[in-house]
Each structure stands twice: as C-alpha cells, then as structure tokens.
Design an enzyme around this catalytic site. Structure first.
Site, short mmCIF file in Angstrom:
data_model
loop_
_atom_site.label_atom_id
_atom_site.label_comp_id
_atom_site.label_asym_id
_atom_site.label_seq_id
_atom_site.Cartn_x
_atom_site.Cartn_y
_atom_site.Cartn_z
CE1 TYR A 69 19.22 -3.90 22.95
CE2 TYR A 69 18.58 -3.08 25.12
CZ TYR A 69 18.86 -4.13 24.27
OH TYR A 69 18.78 -5.43 24.73
NE ARG A 72 13.87 -2.07 26.23
CZ ARG A 72 14.59 -3.08 26.71
NH1 ARG A 72 15.37 -3.77 25.89
NH2 ARG A 72 14.55 -3.40 27.98
CB VAL A 105 18.03 -3.14 31.54
CG1 VAL A 105 18.40 -4.62 31.56
CG2 VAL A 105 16.95 -2.88 30.49
CG HIS A 121 18.68 -9.67 33.07
ND1 HIS A 121 17.33 -9.92 33.01
CD2 HIS A 121 19.26 -10.82 33.44
CE1 HIS A 121 17.11 -11.20 33.32
NE2 HIS A 121 18.26 -11.76 33.60
CB CYS A 132 39.04 -0.70 24.91
SG CYS A 132 37.79 0.51 25.39
CB CYS A 149 34.96 3.34 22.36
SG CYS A 149 36.02 3.40 23.81
CB CYS A 152 39.75 2.36 21.69
SG CYS A 152 38.28 1.32 21.53
CB SER A 191 6.58 -13.78 33.00
OG SER A 191 7.88 -13.66 32.44
CG ASN A 215 2.72 -11.58 38.27
OD1 ASN A 215 1.91 -11.12 37.48
ND2 ASN A 215 3.93 -11.96 37.91
C1 BV8 Z 1 22.25 -17.75 30.14
C2 BV8 Z 1 18.03 -8.18 28.25
C3 BV8 Z 1 23.99 -19.29 29.88
C4 BV8 Z 1 17.21 -7.70 27.14
C5 BV8 Z 1 17.15 -10.11 29.25
C6 BV8 Z 1 15.57 -23.31 27.89
C7 BV8 Z 1 15.42 -23.60 29.24
C8 BV8 Z 1 16.08 -22.85 30.22
C9 BV8 Z 1 16.88 -21.77 29.86
C10 BV8 Z 1 17.01 -21.49 28.51
C11 BV8 Z 1 16.38 -22.23 27.54
N1 BV8 Z 1 16.68 -21.71 26.34
C12 BV8 Z 1 17.51 -20.64 26.52
C13 BV8 Z 1 17.72 -20.52 27.83
C14 BV8 Z 1 18.56 -19.54 28.49
C15 BV8 Z 1 17.90 -18.17 28.46
C16 BV8 Z 1 16.46 -18.24 28.89
O1 BV8 Z 1 16.16 -18.30 30.07
N2 BV8 Z 1 15.53 -18.19 27.90
C17 BV8 Z 1 14.13 -18.25 28.26
C18 BV8 Z 1 13.33 -17.28 27.37
C19 BV8 Z 1 13.65 -19.70 28.10
N3 BV8 Z 1 18.62 -17.37 29.42
C20 BV8 Z 1 19.76 -16.77 29.03
O2 BV8 Z 1 20.18 -16.78 27.89
C21 BV8 Z 1 20.54 -16.07 30.12
N4 BV8 Z 1 21.90 -16.47 30.01
O3 BV8 Z 1 21.48 -18.64 30.41
O4 BV8 Z 1 23.56 -17.93 29.89
C22 BV8 Z 1 25.42 -19.25 29.60
C23 BV8 Z 1 26.31 -19.67 30.60
C24 BV8 Z 1 27.66 -19.68 30.32
C25 BV8 Z 1 28.14 -19.25 29.07
C26 BV8 Z 1 27.23 -18.81 28.09
C27 BV8 Z 1 25.86 -18.80 28.37
C28 BV8 Z 1 20.46 -14.57 29.95
C29 BV8 Z 1 19.06 -14.12 30.30
C30 BV8 Z 1 19.02 -12.59 30.25
C31 BV8 Z 1 18.35 -12.19 28.97
N5 BV8 Z 1 18.23 -10.75 28.94
N6 BV8 Z 1 17.14 -8.80 29.17
C32 BV8 Z 1 16.75 -6.33 27.52
O5 BV8 Z 1 16.08 -6.17 28.56
O6 BV8 Z 1 17.06 -5.42 26.73
S1 BV8 Z 1 15.79 -10.94 29.79
C33 BV8 Z 1 14.40 -9.97 29.73
O7 BV8 Z 1 13.37 -10.79 30.30
C34 BV8 Z 1 14.40 -8.72 30.60
O8 BV8 Z 1 15.61 -8.50 31.29
C35 BV8 Z 1 13.29 -9.01 31.61
O9 BV8 Z 1 13.55 -8.45 32.82
C36 BV8 Z 1 13.38 -10.48 31.67
C37 BV8 Z 1 12.30 -11.26 32.33
O10 BV8 Z 1 11.06 -10.76 31.91
P1 BV8 Z 1 10.13 -10.20 33.10
O11 BV8 Z 1 10.89 -9.17 33.84
O12 BV8 Z 1 9.58 -11.35 33.87
O13 BV8 Z 1 9.01 -9.45 32.29
P2 BV8 Z 1 7.74 -10.10 31.59
O14 BV8 Z 1 7.17 -9.07 30.67
O15 BV8 Z 1 8.09 -11.46 31.05
O16 BV8 Z 1 6.71 -10.34 32.79
C38 BV8 Z 1 6.14 -9.23 33.44
C39 BV8 Z 1 5.36 -9.81 34.60
O17 BV8 Z 1 4.86 -8.73 35.38
C40 BV8 Z 1 4.17 -10.63 34.18
O18 BV8 Z 1 4.12 -11.80 34.98
C41 BV8 Z 1 2.97 -9.71 34.48
O19 BV8 Z 1 1.84 -10.46 34.89
C42 BV8 Z 1 3.48 -8.92 35.63
N7 BV8 Z 1 2.93 -7.58 35.78
C43 BV8 Z 1 2.57 -6.70 34.80
N8 BV8 Z 1 2.16 -5.54 35.37
C44 BV8 Z 1 2.27 -5.69 36.70
C45 BV8 Z 1 2.75 -6.98 36.98
N9 BV8 Z 1 2.96 -7.44 38.23
C46 BV8 Z 1 2.69 -6.60 39.24
N10 BV8 Z 1 2.22 -5.34 39.07
C47 BV8 Z 1 2.00 -4.86 37.82
N11 BV8 Z 1 1.52 -3.61 37.66
ZN ZN Z 2 36.99 1.33 23.42
#
Ligand code: BV8
Ligand code: ZN
Length: 241
Positions: A69, A72, A105, A121, A132, A149, A152, A191, A215
C-alpha cells in the site's frame, strides 16, 4: 454503430436524463498514470492480489501488505486527475440527480471536484484502527510501517474493502437506489469482474436504464449494454459533456 454515432447517441440520452449514475474502475485512472489491476502493466501482475488485498494476508504479514500500500500511495501521490475525472466532476451539476460510484481507492475523483461520489472500496488515503476502529485521513508518504493509532496505539490498516470483506451497507443501499432510478448508467474503465460492482450494470438494465460502456476492450458487460464505446475514458468522457 461507429464511435462517433455511439458518442452522439449517448450524448442525446444524457441530455434528456434527469437521473444519471456512473460506475468507474481502474481504467479511468489509467490516463493519470495509475496502473490498472489486470491490464498489461497490471498492478496485480507484479503483486498477487490474493496474497495482499485480503484480511488473512494482513493478519499474516501486516508489514508486507503495508509495503504494497505504501508503494501505491507513493505512486498515486504523484498523479493528478485527468480529463476523464474532470468531465465527470462537471457532469454532476448537469443533472438533477447524479451519483458517481467508484471502485477506485486513489481519491482522484474527489481531487477532480466530484462531490456526489461514493468510494465503494474505500480510500487509500484513509486508515482504520484495528483496535478502536477510528477512521482517520493519513497522507504520510512514506507511511511508518506498521503505522499505529494516535489515540490507542493499535495497529492501523488501510480503510479499504479487501476481498472477502463486506461493503459498507448504507453505501451499497445508496448505490442500489441510484441504479433503480437512473435513466442512464455509464460504466467506465472496469473489467466487470469484481462483485458486487459487477452486478450494477445488469441491475440498472433490469430497472430500465440506458446503459453505455466506455472501455478499451470488451468486458462481460459488453453484450448487455445498449452502447459500447471503445476508447480511452480521458478522451471519450469530455466528448459526452
Ligand atoms: C464481498 C481493494 C461478501 C484492493 C478491491 C465468485 C463469484 C462472485 C463473487 C466472488 C467469487 N469469489 C469471490 C467473490 C467475491 C469477491 C469477488 O468479486 N471476487 C472476484 C475477483 C471474482 N468480492 C468480494 O470479496 C467483495 N466483498 O463479496 O463480500 C461478503 C458479504 C457479507 C459478509 C462477508 C463478505 C469485495 C470486493 C472488493 C475487493 N477490493 N479493492 C485495493 O484496491 O487495494 S477490488 C479491486 O478490483 C479494485 O478496487 C478495483 O477497483 C476493482 C475492480 O477492478 P477494475 O477497477 O475493474 O480494474 P481492472 O484492472 O480489473 O480493469 C481495468 C479496466 O479498465 C479494463 O477493463 C481495461 O480494459 C480498462 N481500461 C484500461 N485503460 C483504460 C480503460 N478503459 C478506459 N480508458 C482507459 N484509458
Ligand atoms: Zn485506535
């Protein structure tokens, strides 16, 4: 239809839309020089996301996760909003109802002046105490590793939603409300692989919205949207104003 026709179609729909929702992903920040997650210069290709953006990884090795992080934060601190971010900030005042939903983010939408914005996110410039639970802004670059923190002394974590963690309920409700009532939904630079954000296009479509995708490449959303514009968000979005 060709790109010019597609842009004119979306512009016409936007000009009649009282309620507009936008969903952005890493692709909109690519034009600011922020690497995407899954692209050629993919952020995750170098760092396996499953090993880092999870609560288990943080519990196992908080220093490693903080090193990723911090890397980043240092990278993003040097970047600024691009014409795509700025266009969306201007678009917000052109509609009676508007919500910008971002998966990013990096804080660049806020820096561009967007106010009607939800960061589903989390935000890389916020930290949360694991003891805390206090959430504070932290722009230290570099950040002390591991940070503690001020109230705390507990271990701080990024205030970011990791895989396997639930999204903030009220935020999700706000998104569902916007998706149910918007006339137009723009899906920009994602994506369409990460849930629940990946379900937003079908939800809006089922509620009767006109859905347009911007996209570089086709995505799982491409076959369900009304119009798909292939191009860079930083170039296309300003043309939609
Ligand atoms: C949850 C933090 C439940 C990290 C992020 C199977 C099926 C369905 C779901 C799941 C599964 N297995 C697991 C899951 C759940 C999981 C999930 O979806 N996994 C996926 C991989 C299958 N989801 C979760 O865990 C979520 N939580 O479901 O909780 C729950 C409920 C109750 C109690 C407990 C639990 C949490 C999801 C959040 C994860 N955290 N970020 C960090 O950023 O530090 S996700 C991470 O991916 C980023 O946030 C990012 O934003 C996100 C998505 O990626 P994109 O933004 O789309 O980026 P990417 O690179 O993939 O694509 C870029 C696109 O831009 C491309 O298409 C490219 O062509 C295009 N592009 C490039 N340049 C340009 C452009 N377009 C236009 N112009 C350009 N110039
Ligand atoms: Zn604290």
């Amino acid at each position: 239809m060709d790109r010019e026709e597609a842009i004119q179609t979306v512009k016409a729909r936007l000009s009649q839309a009282g309620a507009v929702a936008v969903l952005t992903g890493a692709g909109i920040s690519a034009d600011s020089g922020v690497p995407t997650f899954r692209g050629a210069d993919g952020l995750w290709r170098n760092f396996k996301a499953e090993d880092l953006a999870t609560p288990e990884a943080f519990a196992r090795d908080p220093r490693l996760v903080w090193e990723w992080y911090n890397w980043r934060r240092e990278l993003i601190a040097a970047k600024s909003p691009n014409p795509g971010h700025l266009a969306l900030a201007r678009m917000e005042s052109q509609h009676a109802r508007f919500l910008l939903i971002t998966q990013n983010v990096d804080g660049l939408h806020r820096a561009a002046g967007s106010h009607k914005l939800v960061e589903i996110h989390g935000n890389i410039w916020k930290v949360r105490c694991t003891a805390c639970k206090q959430v504070t802004d932290n722009h230290d670059v570099p950040i002390a590793i591991p940070p503690s923190c001020l109230s705390c002394g507990g271990l701080l974590r990024p205030h970011i939603v990791w895989f396997g963690e639930p999204l903030d309920e009220p935020t999700l409700d706000q998104c569902m409300g916007a998706l149910a009532s918007c006339k137009v939904l723009l899906i920009v630079g994602t994506s369409g692989l990460v849930y629940p954000a990946a379900s937003f296009a079908p939800i809006a479509k089922a509620a009767g919205a006109f859905v347009a995708e911007i996209n570089l490449d086709p995505t799982p959303n491409s076959q369900l949207v009304d119009v798909s514009i292939q191009g860079r968000a930083g170039e296309i979005l300003p043309e939609l104003l």
